[in-house]
Design an enzyme around this catalytic site. Structure first.
Site, mmCIF file in Angstrom:
data_model
loop_
_atom_site.group_PDB
_atom_site.id
_atom_site.type_symbol
_atom_site.label_atom_id
_atom_site.label_comp_id
_atom_site.label_asym_id
_atom_site.label_seq_id
_atom_site.Cartn_x
_atom_site.Cartn_y
_atom_site.Cartn_z
ATOM 1 N N LYS A 190 0.853 -1.189 0.000
ATOM 2 C CA LYS A 190 0.000 0.000 0.000
ATOM 3 C C LYS A 190 0.892 1.243 0.000
ATOM 4 C CE LYS A 190 -3.910 -2.155 0.178
ATOM 5 N NZ LYS A 190 -4.763 -2.159 -1.029
ATOM 6 N N ASP A 244 -0.004 -0.374 -4.661
ATOM 7 C CA ASP A 244 -1.428 -0.028 -4.745
ATOM 8 C C ASP A 244 -1.685 1.268 -3.994
ATOM 9 O OD1 ASP A 244 -4.566 -1.783 -3.975
ATOM 10 O OD2 ASP A 244 -4.128 0.159 -4.895
ATOM 11 N N GLU A 294 -1.045 -0.089 -9.158
ATOM 12 C CA GLU A 294 -2.492 -0.335 -9.095
ATOM 13 C C GLU A 294 -3.251 0.910 -8.645
ATOM 14 O OE1 GLU A 294 -3.893 -4.156 -7.648
ATOM 15 O OE2 GLU A 294 -5.460 -3.154 -6.491
ATOM 16 N N ASP A 340 -8.488 -0.777 -10.316
ATOM 17 C CA ASP A 340 -9.243 -1.470 -9.261
ATOM 18 C C ASP A 340 -10.507 -0.655 -8.987
ATOM 19 O OD1 ASP A 340 -8.344 -2.764 -5.932
ATOM 20 O OD2 ASP A 340 -10.272 -2.513 -6.905
ATOM 21 N N LYS A 391 -13.101 -6.577 -7.652
ATOM 22 C CA LYS A 391 -13.846 -6.869 -6.415
ATOM 23 C C LYS A 391 -15.233 -7.341 -6.824
ATOM 24 C CE LYS A 391 -10.678 -4.974 -3.743
ATOM 25 N NZ LYS A 391 -9.730 -4.801 -4.857
ATOM 26 N N TRP A 451 -7.213 -12.286 -2.861
ATOM 27 C CA TRP A 451 -6.914 -11.768 -1.525
ATOM 28 C C TRP A 451 -8.116 -12.047 -0.649
ATOM 29 C CZ3 TRP A 451 -9.390 -8.565 1.855
ATOM 30 C CH2 TRP A 451 -8.647 -8.122 2.955
HETATM 31 C C1 0XW Z 1 -5.923 -5.492 -1.127
HETATM 32 N N1 0XW Z 1 -7.359 -5.464 -1.167
HETATM 33 C C2 0XW Z 1 -7.963 -6.513 -1.977
HETATM 34 C C3 0XW Z 1 -7.796 -5.622 0.226
HETATM 35 C C4 0XW Z 1 -8.464 -4.375 0.628
HETATM 36 O O1 0XW Z 1 -9.845 -4.603 0.500
HETATM 37 C C5 0XW Z 1 -8.059 -3.348 -0.374
HETATM 38 C C6 0XW Z 1 -7.931 -4.150 -1.614
HETATM 39 C C7 0XW Z 1 -7.195 -3.481 -2.753
HETATM 40 O O2 0XW Z 1 -6.542 -4.124 -3.547
HETATM 41 O O3 0XW Z 1 -7.376 -2.284 -2.899
HETATM 42 MG MG MG Z 2 -6.456 -2.459 -5.048
#
Ligand code: 0XW
Ligand code: MG
Length: 368
Positions: free
Chosen positions: A165, A194, A219, A242, A266, A321
């Site tokens: 992150k 990300d 990302e 994303d 997602k 994930w």
């Molecule tokens: C890494 N993730 C899949 C988990 C959190 O929900 C955030 C998300 C992402 O990739 O942004």
């Molecule tokens: Mg992401």
């Protein structure tokens, strides 16, 4: 035809185990998940789940999910449990938008259909490539030393793809973290940075140019699709989208316009397994890698991600994930959905393969 005769709506608190989950836009210590149970006239149950990642990750929130489901659910009583497309059409006729709320119901109907037909959801979606899927690990915003320490640990645990992150701080700090990460990265480890929508285009260019000697995926660097589009030709790293990919239409546009080199998808953002199956096929046809994730939640949403992930072409698969390591306990203690040596086994033998213990779920409403 097997009809749905009841819909049960539940809420469950999911406190984050360990330190807060820290991203550029938020720092989370507690999540609120919504669960739905579709019950047929024959007494079978199908389960779905949606757990927004706090109030700022995406335009979605737990209360909104439950109110939207409250509007939709009465229209679904009497629907066939074997027609997910008509089920989705009925949801759209009852309420416009709110894909994240509809996703929980969509996932539940696929679980139910699998139980009726005695097939796993991955088999209903076209068939699994193997009996487990690769996972990846997200490492939160932290110092270069702490990130490096976690990378070494996660590589030992078998993860081959790590997501770091970034964002929410000076871009030079992100560059320092990345440089430290590349010092300890194993040759077989793939790194994604990300930003969760947090960078300006200027900072995204600075980051990419400042790390031009290193290979990684960037990302969702900026908030909007248009900002991502403006980066074309100005950065030297592949961009995965994303948060801004809200549906198959945006996925298709980003491929045609050459904006996305891949996707962090997602399920609940796009409406569930039905929508995710279409996006999987678009990515297959355009040779674009994708992950099959969700924002948060327990075994039910985790199993849904694993089942669709298991059907993705391995050459394009960026992993699943799941939030399991941040959640205390599992809905199905006999068959927890968990990462082992960097991989997750496909649960069960029919439906999602999760038989939740509902004893601590708070019933919100029953529709019949
Ligand atoms: C890494 N993730 C899949 C988990 C959190 O929900 C955030 C998300 C992402 O990739 O942004
Ligand atoms: Mg992401």
């Amino acid at each position: 035809m097997v009809r749905i005769t009841e819909i049960h709506l539940y809420q469950l608190d999911l406190p984050v185990v360990g330190p807060a989950y820290r991203m550029a836009t938020s720092e989370l210590t507690h999540l609120d998940t919504t669960l739905v149970e579709l019950v047929t006239e024959t007494g079978l149950s199908g389960f779905g789940e949606v757990c927004p990642l706090g109030p700022t990750y995406q335009p979605a929130h737990p209360q909104g999910a439950r109110v939207a489901i409250d509007v939709i659910a009465p229209h679904l009583i009497g629907m066939s449990a074997l027609e997910p497309l008509n089920f989705s059409r009925k949801m759209d006729a009852a309420l416009s938008g709110h894909a994240y709320a509809k996703a929980a119901l969509d996932i539940a109907v696929w679980d139910l259909m699998g139980k009726i037909l005695n097939l796993r959801v991955c088999d209903l979606l076209g068939g699994a490539v193997s009996d487990s899927v690769e996972s990846y690990c997200a490492i939160g915003i932290d110092s270069p030393e702490n990130v490096a320490r976690q990378i070494i640990e996660k590589q030992k645990q078998g993860f081959r793809r790590l997501q770091l992150k970034i964002g929410g701080r000076d871009i030079e700090e992100d560059i320092a973290v990345a440089r430290k990460a590349f010092e300890v990265r194993a040759p077989t480890t793939r790194i994604t940075l990300d930003a969760n929508r947090s960078l300006t285009t200027s900072d995204a260019v600075t980051l990419s140019q400042g790390l031009r000697d290193f290979s990684f995926v960037l990302e969702q660097p900026c908030d909007s699709y248009e900002e991502a589009k403006s980066l074309k030709g100005r950065i030297c790293h592949p961009v995965y989208l994303d948060e801004c990919t809200t549906g198959a239409d945006v996925v298709m546009r980003s491929i045609v316009e050459g904006v996305a080199d891949g996707f962090g998808m997602k399920l609940t953002r796009v409406g569930g397994l039905s929508a995710m199956r279409s996006i999987r096929d678009i990515c297959h046809s355009a040779n674009r890698p994708l992950s099959c994730d969700d924002s948060w939640g327990g075994d039910i949403i985790a199993a849904a991600c694993v089942h669709i992930g298991a059907t993705v072409n391995p050459a394009l698969f960026e992993g699943v994930w799941i939030a399991d390591s941040y959640i205390s306990g599992n809905y199905d203690k006999a068959r927890p959905v968990q990462v082992e040596n960097g991989r997750i086994k496909i649960p069960g033998t029919m439906g999602l393969g999760v038989a939740p213990d509902k004893s601590d779920w708070k019933a919100i409403n029953v529709y019949s």
